[in-house]
Design an enzyme around this catalytic site. Structure first.
Site, PDB file in Angstrom:
ATOM      1  N   MET A  81      36.781  49.319  32.853  1.00 60.44           N
ATOM      2  CA  MET A  81      37.526  49.847  33.818  1.00 60.44           C
ATOM      3  C   MET A  81      37.412  49.565  34.801  1.00 60.44           C
ATOM      4  O   MET A  81      35.878  49.961  35.660  1.00 60.44           O
ATOM      5  CB  MET A  81      38.277  51.004  33.385  1.00 60.44           C
ATOM      6  CG  MET A  81      38.775  51.106  31.963  1.00 60.44           C
ATOM      7  SD  MET A  81      39.008  52.893  31.692  1.00 60.44           S
ATOM      8  CE  MET A  81      40.336  52.435  32.560  1.00 60.44           C
ATOM      9  N   HIS A  82      38.006  49.433  36.259  1.00 58.59           N
ATOM     10  CA  HIS A  82      37.984  49.243  37.402  1.00 58.59           C
ATOM     11  C   HIS A  82      37.829  48.492  38.256  1.00 58.59           C
ATOM     12  O   HIS A  82      37.346  48.485  39.245  1.00 58.59           O
ATOM     13  CB  HIS A  82      36.739  50.602  37.723  1.00 58.59           C
ATOM     14  CG  HIS A  82      37.631  52.664  37.429  1.00 58.59           C
ATOM     15  ND1 HIS A  82      38.616  52.791  37.472  1.00 58.59           N
ATOM     16  CD2 HIS A  82      36.893  52.885  36.323  1.00 58.59           C
ATOM     17  CE1 HIS A  82      39.211  53.831  36.567  1.00 58.59           C
ATOM     18  NE2 HIS A  82      37.762  54.180  36.005  1.00 58.59           N
ATOM     19  N   ASP A 240      38.801  49.949  28.064  1.00 58.41           N
ATOM     20  CA  ASP A 240      37.883  50.448  27.345  1.00 58.41           C
ATOM     21  C   ASP A 240      38.053  51.574  26.359  1.00 58.41           C
ATOM     22  O   ASP A 240      37.607  51.520  25.279  1.00 58.41           O
ATOM     23  CB  ASP A 240      36.410  49.673  27.210  1.00 58.41           C
ATOM     24  CG  ASP A 240      35.526  50.472  28.418  1.00 58.41           C
ATOM     25  OD1 ASP A 240      36.782  51.447  28.904  1.00 58.41           O
ATOM     26  OD2 ASP A 240      34.842  50.551  28.798  1.00 58.41           O
TER      27      ASP A 240
END
Length: 509
Positions: A81-82, A240
């Protein structure tokens, strides 16, 4: 027989699995790629490495499973992520992506919270401005690399870049978008207020989908590279953590999961949106359409154990190579020879800063309480106990939020250790179970693909495909002893915060 392909784009490797229409895993395969750390606290990767690794992984998986591409009925993606992928108008990558564990944006986080107001940001997005999130990375690019910012036309997350290569279509799911700090999580839409006040062009942001929605179809060029069939549907997938939760059946109230990967996550399903007033927990959209979740994140859970293995397990690494065993089996066996509490030794697992409950990029790790009696076994056990105490910090916040937990489902590499599972049960005070699906986020991505293609609810598929295979109850005596150690552990960060920041500042001179 038809299959569903789950792709999990991790930090160190991409993992692909094939799942049949009864939920059974036919085969799995992984391909690694490099992590770049050009400066202390920075973490980057080349998006092209993700795509090349994914294409190779799919080809090798199909060969390994002796399955033709035409037998794959749908594809789901999970990913770290991110991470910020910046593309120009010709869809060229402008610079390496900034990852979830990158800590360079502390000043940008302060600017975001001062510009919008911390409470107002929490109201609009359900979250704090944290260094790992996407929006601070965009502001950093604007401040530090204005020439790259000026070229940017599209902002993407890691797995969505891979889906773009597969399908030619832009898109992002609600769960992964929650970690950008640009989503109105309560209403499942981009937040026009946040985007406008941060000065980020709304046209950079892709269309939003629920995780099981079909977001594109495989291009002929991608089909030729991967061995799949052109036109194969590709669902939006998820970050995830949301995919990992679906992959172990955390899709109803009362069930929580503990993910023991590089990072560690305590994740709890929520039927309704309820943001923590102080934003100590993340409030995100779930991969289950119309649902949410709350979670706490430790940045270096399995990462701390991996650090210990890499630098201090020379003998165990040699034995593992000679005997063909997993080195972590030797280390957990070694840890089990030390007494509970490691004879007064505690480990602080803040090796890459921390997020929950201490959102502090300058937090640092350490052993506290060392004496001449302590051996390698004591230190190894202290690492595992410190990671678990840190994860309990997140559990305490979940409990304080009013969500009742009946069961913890443990997944990730650390879940393979019966010793560690018992430790988690004893420190957390809850039954700990494992399930038959052990491929975590990749399995969740495959479930999402099956849901979208077969038009079946994710919850129904999880109920049919996922079963509990092991259950560990807390040991009452151990639980009482660990409670005393945890009370001491909770005092370490507040007591040492100033010292940790001074050391961090000295190291950067």
């Amino acid at each position: 027989m038809s299959y569903f392909l789950g792709i999990d784009l991790g930090t160190s490797a991409v993992k692909c699995i094939l799942v049949d229409d009864q939920g059974n895993v036919k085969a799995s395969h992984s391909v690694e790629y490099p992590l770049l750390q050009p400066q202390p606290g920075w973490a980057e990767q080349h998006p092209e490495d993700w795509w090349n690794g994914t294409a190779a992984c799919i080809r090798q998986l199909l060969d390994k499973a002796a399955v033709s591409g035409s037998q794959v009925a749908g594809i789901g993606l999970s990913g770290q992520m991110h991470g910020s992928v910046f593309l120009d108008r010709e869809l060229r990558v402008i610079r390496p992506a900034l990852l979830w564990c990158d800590q360079r944006t502390a000043a940008e986080c302060e600017w975001i919270e001062s510009t919008i107001g911390a409470k107002e940001l929490g109201r609009l997005t359900g979250n704090k401005a944290l260094t790992g999130f996407t929006a601070p990375k965009v502001i950093w690019l604007r401040n530090a690399e204005p020439e790259h910012y000026a070229r940017t036309a599209h902002l993407m997350l890691p797995k969505d870049y891979v889906r773009l290569q597969l399908t030619g279509a832009f898109g992002m799911d609600m769960a992964d978008a929650s970690g950008t700090l640009l989503l109105d999580v309560a209403n499942r839409r981009w937040s026009p207020e946040v985007v406008e006040r941060l000065g980020i062009p709304m046209e950079w942001l892709p269309p939003l989908y629920e995780s099981n929605a079909i977001a594109g179809h495989l291009l002929p060029a991608a089909a030729e590279l991967t061995g799949l069939a052109a036109g194969t549907p590709v669902v939006a997938g998820g970050g995830d953590q949301a995919c990992g939760a679906v992959g172990v059946g955390v899709v109803q109230q009362g069930i929580a999961s503990v993910a023991l990967g590089t990072s560690g996550v305590v994740f709890v399903h929520d039927d309704t949106y309820q943001a923590d007033a102080e934003c100590r927990l993340h409030s995100f959209c779930h991969g289950v359409p119309g649902k949410w979740h709350r979670m706490g994140v430790m940045l270096a859970a399995g990462g701390s154990f991996q650090w210990w293995k890499n630098h201090f397990a020379y003998e165990e690494l040699k034995r593992a190579e000679e005997e063909g065993r997993d080195v972590y089996e030797y280390l957990t066996e070694l840890a089990s020879t030390a007494p509970l509490g490691s004879e007064g030794l505690l480990f602080m697992p803040y090796l890459t800063g921390e997020r929950t409950p201490h959102p502090d990029p300058q937090a640092r790790g350490g052993f506290i309480g060392l004496n001449l009696r302590h051996s390698k076994a004591h230190l190894t056990r202290a690492v595992l106990e410190g990671i678990t105490f840190g994860l309990r910090d997140s559990l305490e916040l979940v409990k304080a939020s009013g969500i009742e937990i009946k069961e913890l489902r443990v997944n990730g590499g650390g879940a393979r250790s019966g010793f560690w599972r018992q430790m988690i049960a004893d420190i957390f005070g809850y039954p700990v179970v494992t399930v038959n699906s052990t491929d975590g986020p990749a399995y969740g991505a495959a479930v999402m693909a099956a849901s979208g293609v077969l038009n079946q609810n994710i919850e129904d598929l999880c109920e049919r495909w996922i079963q509990v295979v092991d259950r560990v109850e807390p040991n009452a005596d151990n639980q009482k002893q660990y409670e005393r150690y945890y009370e001491v552990y909770k005092t370490l960060y507040p007591t040492l915060k100033t010292t940790l920041h001074q050391l961090s500042d000295l190291a950067s001179l």
